[in-house]
Each structure stands twice: as structure tokens, then as C-alpha cells.
Design a protein around this motif. Structure first.
Motif, PDB file in Angstrom:
ATOM      1  N   VAL A 159      -1.813   5.273   2.085  1.00 42.48           N
ATOM      2  CA  VAL A 159      -2.433   4.665   3.264  1.00 42.48           C
ATOM      3  C   VAL A 159      -3.534   5.562   3.797  1.00 42.48           C
ATOM      4  O   VAL A 159      -3.319   6.742   4.078  1.00 42.48           O
ATOM      5  N   GLY A 160      -4.723   4.990   3.935  1.00 38.34           N
ATOM      6  CA  GLY A 160      -5.841   5.666   4.569  1.00 38.34           C
ATOM      7  C   GLY A 160      -6.053   5.131   5.970  1.00 38.34           C
ATOM      8  O   GLY A 160      -5.397   4.174   6.403  1.00 38.34           O
ATOM      9  N   SER A 161      -6.986   5.732   6.691  1.00 34.86           N
ATOM     10  CA  SER A 161      -7.212   5.394   8.097  1.00 34.86           C
ATOM     11  C   SER A 161      -8.550   4.691   8.291  1.00 34.86           C
ATOM     12  O   SER A 161      -9.553   5.026   7.656  1.00 34.86           O
ATOM     13  N   VAL A 162      -8.543   3.705   9.215  1.00 29.19           N
ATOM     14  CA  VAL A 162      -9.779   3.083   9.675  1.00 29.19           C
ATOM     15  C   VAL A 162      -9.850   3.192  11.196  1.00 29.19           C
ATOM     16  O   VAL A 162      -8.832   3.383  11.867  1.00 29.19           O
ATOM     17  N   ASN A 163     -11.075   3.049  11.730  1.00 33.87           N
ATOM     18  CA  ASN A 163     -11.268   3.097  13.175  1.00 33.87           C
ATOM     19  C   ASN A 163     -11.251   1.688  13.755  1.00 33.87           C
ATOM     20  O   ASN A 163     -10.942   0.711  13.056  1.00 33.87           O
ATOM     21  N   TYR A 174      -9.444   8.875   0.414  1.00 32.95           N
ATOM     22  CA  TYR A 174      -9.233   7.615  -0.295  1.00 32.95           C
ATOM     23  C   TYR A 174      -9.764   7.766  -1.711  1.00 32.95           C
ATOM     24  O   TYR A 174     -10.342   8.796  -2.070  1.00 32.95           O
ATOM     25  N   TRP A 175      -9.517   6.753  -2.539  1.00 33.22           N
ATOM     26  CA  TRP A 175      -9.940   6.814  -3.939  1.00 33.22           C
ATOM     27  C   TRP A 175     -10.259   5.416  -4.415  1.00 33.22           C
ATOM     28  O   TRP A 175     -10.245   4.457  -3.640  1.00 33.22           O
ATOM     29  N   ASP A 176     -10.575   5.281  -5.736  1.00 30.18           N
ATOM     30  CA  ASP A 176     -10.955   3.986  -6.293  1.00 30.18           C
ATOM     31  C   ASP A 176      -9.748   3.158  -6.713  1.00 30.18           C
ATOM     32  O   ASP A 176      -9.894   1.969  -7.000  1.00 30.18           O
ATOM     33  N   LEU A 177      -8.575   3.767  -6.775  1.00 29.40           N
ATOM     34  CA  LEU A 177      -7.361   3.050  -7.132  1.00 29.40           C
ATOM     35  C   LEU A 177      -6.818   2.318  -5.894  1.00 29.40           C
ATOM     36  O   LEU A 177      -7.281   2.563  -4.778  1.00 29.40           O
ATOM     37  N   PRO A 178      -5.837   1.421  -6.068  1.00 31.55           N
ATOM     38  CA  PRO A 178      -5.327   0.665  -4.916  1.00 31.55           C
ATOM     39  C   PRO A 178      -4.861   1.565  -3.771  1.00 31.55           C
ATOM     40  O   PRO A 178      -4.169   2.558  -3.985  1.00 31.55           O
ATOM     41  N   PHE A 181      -5.312   0.406   4.089  1.00 28.77           N
ATOM     42  CA  PHE A 181      -5.867   1.070   5.261  1.00 28.77           C
ATOM     43  C   PHE A 181      -5.282   0.448   6.524  1.00 28.77           C
ATOM     44  O   PHE A 181      -4.977  -0.745   6.558  1.00 28.77           O
ATOM     45  N   ALA A 182      -5.132   1.266   7.546  1.00 27.46           N
ATOM     46  CA  ALA A 182      -4.598   0.806   8.823  1.00 27.46           C
ATOM     47  C   ALA A 182      -5.196   1.643   9.941  1.00 27.46           C
ATOM     48  O   ALA A 182      -5.778   2.711   9.691  1.00 27.46           O
ATOM     49  N   PRO A 183      -5.072   1.194  11.186  1.00 30.46           N
ATOM     50  CA  PRO A 183      -5.622   1.969  12.310  1.00 30.46           C
ATOM     51  C   PRO A 183      -5.049   3.377  12.372  1.00 30.46           C
ATOM     52  O   PRO A 183      -3.830   3.564  12.304  1.00 30.46           O
ATOM     53  N   ALA A 204      -1.839   6.114  10.637  1.00 32.49           N
ATOM     54  CA  ALA A 204      -2.072   4.855   9.920  1.00 32.49           C
ATOM     55  C   ALA A 204      -0.835   4.444   9.120  1.00 32.49           C
ATOM     56  O   ALA A 204      -0.481   3.263   9.054  1.00 32.49           O
ATOM     57  N   THR A 205      -0.168   5.425   8.543  1.00 30.68           N
ATOM     58  CA  THR A 205       0.973   5.155   7.665  1.00 30.68           C
ATOM     59  C   THR A 205       2.086   4.351   8.330  1.00 30.68           C
ATOM     60  O   THR A 205       2.577   3.369   7.748  1.00 30.68           O
ATOM     61  N   PRO A 206       2.533   4.700   9.540  1.00 26.09           N
ATOM     62  CA  PRO A 206       3.610   3.912  10.150  1.00 26.09           C
ATOM     63  C   PRO A 206       3.198   2.487  10.513  1.00 26.09           C
ATOM     64  O   PRO A 206       4.062   1.614  10.613  1.00 26.09           O
TER      65      PRO A 206
END
Length: 222
Positions: A159-163, A174-178, A181-183, A204-206
Motif C-alpha cells: 500500500v502506497g499513500s496518496v494526498n 511505489y513500483w510498476d508491479l500491482p 493506494f489510500a489516503p 494508508a495501510t490501515p
């Protein structure tokens, strides 16, 4: 509180093992108390029942597995023991999701890294074989081509983060593989003795873990 929102737990720190009953947090609640704040913050994102700041899955229950010390550091062997605990007690406590807001800040991989730690990979594979989703933070080292261990293990869900504008956070790995993303920026949630803002792929993970829990609940009712 214990027996209400938190229904069980175990401590795997400072020599604590599954055979040491003083590390059984169900009987010795203080063994799993959060002495950092980070764990309480991510738990609130999943499970808070506050009327204003509700968690993603407010009716969920928590099994607390403490594998990091007050500085947020820990041993891979303790992490493996924690995952194994969840697998071994999955039927007893109806464990369907493992949420891990942690990672190795020094190790990043552009492809799946199952061979980098076979015991850790085996533990995660055993969890998913029991139909437990393993959700893991991708890391916060501003890396746009690689993510941290254990998020890079194939059967983990990174899980990556977005604003707030749904743009990838500058700090997020993050990377090119699946990857999901979450807040993850300026998230307001529970903290030791109160509430606080925090940012990172850890927050973001929880969000994703809570969604997985809701999906599992839905599927069990249909």
C-alpha cells in the motif's frame, strides 16, 4: 478496551515467546500497551467508533500483536512469530486481515523479493493460505521504482499513500508491479491518551486493511 474492541494479543519482544504466559496480553494487558503511539494511530483508522472520526471498519475487533519497541524498531524473527500467531489463532479469533504498518527502511526491491527472506515469505504465504489478507506499507523513502520489505513479498498486498487530490504522496514508495493506494497524508486518528495527525504509508495501510475487512464481512453474509 480489552475484551471489547481488543479481544486478544501477544507480545513478541524482549525474549517473549508463545510459551511465556506473561507475554499473553489477554491476561497481562500491559504487555501489549502501545509505548510509541504509532500502533494506536493505525488501529483507530481501522476500528475507531468515534462519531466524528470513525474508522473504516468501526465494528471490527482487534487482535494486537506487539513486535516493535518504543522506538518503532524490532526483529524480523519477532515479526515472523507475530504472523504465525495470527495464523495459529485465525479460527479462534476470526482473523481475516493482518495489517502491518512497518518495513525495512534500508531494503527496497523493484520486483518481488520472496527469496530475500524465506522464513518471512513462508509466514506470509501461510497466512494467505489460511485466507488471511496481509496488507503492508510500501515505505516512505521517496522511491518511485521500489518498495520495502516485506511489502515486496508477492503474497503481501503493498500500500502506497496518496494526498487529498489523489496524487501519489512525495514520500511514498511505489513500483510498476500491482500496488494499492489510500489516503496517507495528515490523517487524524487515535493516539496515546488522545488524538493526533500523522502521515505516511503506515496511515494508508490501515485504510486498505479496513476495506478488506468490510469486503470479507460482506462475502461472509452473502
Amino acid at each position: 478496551g480489552w475484551g471489547n474492541k481488543v479481544i486478544a494479543g501477544w507480545r513478541f519482544l524482549d525474549g517473549c515467546t508463545i510459551n511465556n504466559q506473561s507475554c499473553n496480553c489477554t491476561h497481562n494487558n500491559s504487555a501489549c500497551y502501545d509505548d510509541n503511539g504509532h500502533g494506536t494511530h493505525v488501529a483507530g483508522i481501522i476500528s475507531s467508533t468515534n462519531e466524528t472520526y470513525r474508522g473504516v471498519a468501526p465494528d471490527s475487533k482487534l487482535v494486537v500483536v506487539k513486535v516493535l519497541n518504543s522506538s518503532g524498531s524490532g526483529l524480523e524473527s519477532d515479526l515472523i512469530s507475530g504472523i504465525n500467531y495470527c495464523v495459529d489463532h485465525s479460527e479462534e479469533y476470526n482473523i481475516s486481515v493482518i495489517s502491518m504498518s512497518l518495513g525495512d527502511e534500508t531494503y527496497h526491491n523493484t520486483t518481488y523479493c520472496d527469496n530475500c527472506s524465506l522464513p518471512l515469505t513462508s509466514a506470509i504465504n501461510n497466512a494467505t493460505a489460511k485466507n488471511i489478507s496481509v496488507i503492508v506499507a510500501s515505505g516512505n523513502e521517496h522511491n518511485s521504482t521500489a518498495i520495502s520489505l516485506p511489502a515486496c513479498i508477492q503474497n503481501a498486498t503493498p500500500v502506497g499513500s496518496v494526498n487529498g487530490e489523489d496524487s501519489i504522496s512525495s514520500f511514498s514508495n511505489y513500483w510498476d508491479l500491482p500496488i494499492l493506494f489510500a489516503p496517507g497524508e495528515s490523517i487524524y486518528s487515535t493516539w496515546s491518551n488522545g488524538w493526533s495527525f500523522d502521515s505516511g504509508t503506515s496511515t494508508a495501510t490501515p485504510h486498505v486493511a479496513g476495506v478488506f475487512a468490510l469486503m470479507r464481512q460482506y462475502l461472509s453474509l452473502t
